[in-house]
Design an enzyme around this catalytic site. Structure first.
Site, PDB file in Angstrom:
ATOM      1  N   MET A  27     -26.343  24.195 -42.790  1.00 29.87           N
ATOM      2  CA  MET A  27     -25.159  23.412 -42.415  1.00 29.87           C
ATOM      3  C   MET A  27     -25.582  22.166 -41.626  1.00 29.87           C
ATOM      4  O   MET A  27     -24.756  21.577 -40.911  1.00 29.87           O
ATOM      5  CB  MET A  27     -24.188  24.269 -41.607  1.00 29.87           C
ATOM      6  N   HIS A  31     -32.910  22.027 -37.040  1.00 33.39           N
ATOM      7  CA  HIS A  31     -33.721  22.346 -35.869  1.00 33.39           C
ATOM      8  C   HIS A  31     -34.924  23.172 -36.299  1.00 33.39           C
ATOM      9  O   HIS A  31     -35.155  23.387 -37.501  1.00 33.39           O
ATOM     10  CB  HIS A  31     -32.870  23.057 -34.821  1.00 33.39           C
ATOM     11  N   GLY A  33     -35.556  26.260 -36.393  1.00 34.43           N
ATOM     12  CA  GLY A  33     -35.285  27.410 -37.265  1.00 34.43           C
ATOM     13  C   GLY A  33     -35.249  26.973 -38.721  1.00 34.43           C
ATOM     14  O   GLY A  33     -35.871  27.584 -39.602  1.00 34.43           O
ATOM     15  N   HIS A  34     -34.505  25.889 -38.981  1.00 32.60           N
ATOM     16  CA  HIS A  34     -34.446  25.365 -40.350  1.00 32.60           C
ATOM     17  C   HIS A  34     -35.840  24.929 -40.818  1.00 32.60           C
ATOM     18  O   HIS A  34     -36.212  25.160 -41.966  1.00 32.60           O
ATOM     19  CB  HIS A  34     -33.498  24.166 -40.416  1.00 32.60           C
ATOM     20  N   GLN A  58     -16.189  29.156 -44.108  1.00 26.70           N
ATOM     21  CA  GLN A  58     -16.733  30.228 -43.275  1.00 26.70           C
ATOM     22  C   GLN A  58     -16.318  30.100 -41.817  1.00 26.70           C
ATOM     23  O   GLN A  58     -16.774  30.865 -40.973  1.00 26.70           O
ATOM     24  CB  GLN A  58     -18.251  30.335 -43.432  1.00 26.70           C
ATOM     25  N   ASP A 147     -29.688  35.360 -38.351  1.00 28.06           N
ATOM     26  CA  ASP A 147     -28.382  35.833 -38.817  1.00 28.06           C
ATOM     27  C   ASP A 147     -28.643  37.046 -39.709  1.00 28.06           C
ATOM     28  O   ASP A 147     -28.511  36.982 -40.934  1.00 28.06           O
ATOM     29  CB  ASP A 147     -27.662  34.708 -39.554  1.00 28.06           C
ATOM     30  N   GLN A 150     -26.018  38.280 -42.075  1.00 26.04           N
ATOM     31  CA  GLN A 150     -25.859  37.361 -43.209  1.00 26.04           C
ATOM     32  C   GLN A 150     -26.915  37.649 -44.282  1.00 26.04           C
ATOM     33  O   GLN A 150     -26.626  37.622 -45.484  1.00 26.04           O
ATOM     34  CB  GLN A 150     -25.977  35.922 -42.708  1.00 26.04           C
TER      35      GLN A 150
HETATM   36  P1  AMP Z   1     -27.106  27.219 -40.412  1.00 28.96           P
HETATM   37  O1  AMP Z   1     -27.392  25.775 -40.645  1.00 28.96           O
HETATM   38  O2  AMP Z   1     -26.870  27.574 -38.984  1.00 28.96           O
HETATM   39  O3  AMP Z   1     -26.071  27.770 -41.373  1.00 28.96           O
HETATM   40  O4  AMP Z   1     -28.453  27.980 -40.783  1.00 28.96           O
HETATM   41  C1  AMP Z   1     -29.088  27.782 -42.019  1.00 28.96           C
HETATM   42  C2  AMP Z   1     -30.153  28.806 -42.171  1.00 28.96           C
HETATM   43  O5  AMP Z   1     -31.089  28.691 -41.093  1.00 28.96           O
HETATM   44  C3  AMP Z   1     -29.605  30.249 -42.117  1.00 28.96           C
HETATM   45  O6  AMP Z   1     -30.305  31.030 -43.073  1.00 28.96           O
HETATM   46  C4  AMP Z   1     -29.927  30.657 -40.726  1.00 28.96           C
HETATM   47  O7  AMP Z   1     -30.080  32.063 -40.577  1.00 28.96           O
HETATM   48  C5  AMP Z   1     -31.240  29.955 -40.488  1.00 28.96           C
HETATM   49  N1  AMP Z   1     -31.493  29.829 -39.067  1.00 28.96           N
HETATM   50  C6  AMP Z   1     -30.653  29.391 -38.096  1.00 28.96           C
HETATM   51  N2  AMP Z   1     -31.228  29.488 -36.884  1.00 28.96           N
HETATM   52  C7  AMP Z   1     -32.470  30.009 -37.085  1.00 28.96           C
HETATM   53  C8  AMP Z   1     -33.550  30.375 -36.233  1.00 28.96           C
HETATM   54  N3  AMP Z   1     -33.492  30.208 -34.921  1.00 28.96           N
HETATM   55  N4  AMP Z   1     -34.662  30.892 -36.800  1.00 28.96           N
HETATM   56  C9  AMP Z   1     -34.750  31.077 -38.136  1.00 28.96           C
HETATM   57  N5  AMP Z   1     -33.762  30.749 -39.004  1.00 28.96           N
HETATM   58  C10 AMP Z   1     -32.635  30.236 -38.483  1.00 28.96           C
END
Ligand code: AMP
Length: 276
Positions: A27, A31, A33-34, A58, A147, A150
């Site tokens: 989304m 950062h 994580g992405h 969502q 997540d 998810q």
């Molecule tokens: P989002 O943009 O928040 O929907 O996240 C996109 C993807 O990045 C999802 O699969 C999340 O689970 C993953 N994600 C978000 N935060 C982290 C994190 N801290 N570490 C690893 N993956 C992450």
């Protein structure tokens, strides 16, 4: 890197992409994580597509859709730097054109925890992920264990709908103090930010008890909840030891995910650890 904003453009571009193709759905507000997902895709796949779409379906009616962090220019620069081949940035109208009437309803692992707290959230996730997987038809799609529910929902989705993409789950990227990196961390005040690592500290303390031999789900949950509640700024919404595949309460045997949702001020933080 090619930037694509319609499904037709995406399909045309991906027809020529080398295989295997990896897809990283996001989304935006990208950062660390992405980045870890994109790097995993980059190392395992011949072509990498990253989608950036803040999926209205969502979010609940009283949730943060309007103020959800958005940083499109920085995101595209990061994708260039990380060597993504395709950035898919559809508009809401492209994903949900006028008259759009279909949706994926999912139960099973989608029902407890986040599903109970946020009705229709996982139907929104399942609908957009099914669309993205059908649009891009990747060999592998990358998600974050951050997540964890998810991940379970998406694994169930692809199994039940016979979607031929492999689902990879990558470990949670954390700040130096243990806080799980999240776009929503931007909502924390300085004081809340300094309290927020308590969620991971509590999960890690329960994991230590598990490693020391504690196999009782209620005891592990209580240990974690007690540490969160002891912080003056934090309250635990749920702490649950569950089967990581079904999200059913952990039986005391086999793999276990200890998941927590906590409020720090007005910000809702999610985190989990795997106990094995
Ligand atoms: P989002 O943009 O928040 O929907 O996240 C996109 C993807 O990045 C999802 O699969 C999340 O689970 C993953 N994600 C978000 N935060 C982290 C994190 N801290 N570490 C690893 N993956 C992450």
């Amino acid at each position: 890197m090619r930037r694509l904003s319609t499904v037709a453009e995406l399909r045309a571009a991906l027809r020529e992409a080398p295989r295997p193709l990896g897809l990283v759905p996001t989304m935006g507000a990208l950062h660390a994580g992405h980045v870890s997902l994109i790097r995993a895709a980059r190392s395992e796949c011949a072509a990498v597509a990253v989608s950036i779409f803040v999926n209205p379906r969502q979010f609940g009616p009283d949730e943060d859709l309007e103020r959800y962090p958005r940083s499109p220019d920085a995101d595209l620069a990061l994708l260039e730097r990380e060597g993504a081949d395709y950035a898919f940035t559809p508009s809401p109208e492209e994903m949900y054109p006028p008259g759009f009437a279909a949706s994926v309803h999912i139960e099973g692992p989608a029902l407890p925890l986040e599903g109970a707290a946020r009705p229709s959230h996982f139907d929104g996730v399942a609908t957009v992920v099914a669309k993205l997987l059908l649009q891009a038809q990747p060999d592998r799609a990358y998600f974050g264990q951050k997540d964890g529910q998810q991940v379970a929902v998406i694994r169930r989705l692809v199994r039940d709908l016979d979607i031929p993409s492999e689902i990879a789950a990558l470990p949670t990227a954390r700040e130096a103090d243990g806080l799980a990196v999240s776009s929503r961390n931007a909502y924390l005040t300085a004081e809340e930010r300094s309290a927020a690592p308590v969620v991971h500290r509590a999960l890690a303390a329960a994991r230590d008890k598990f490693r020391a031999g504690q196999q009782n789900a209620a005891e592990l949950e209580a240990a974690c909840r007690g540490i969160i509640e002891a912080s003056p700024l934090a309250s635990a919404e749920y702490v649950a030891a569950v089967d990581p595949e079904t999200m059913a309460p952990w039986s005391g045997r086999g793999p276990c995910m200890l998941a927590a949702a906590a409020r720090i001020g007005n910000v809702r933080l999610l985190d989990n650890v795997l106990l094995e």
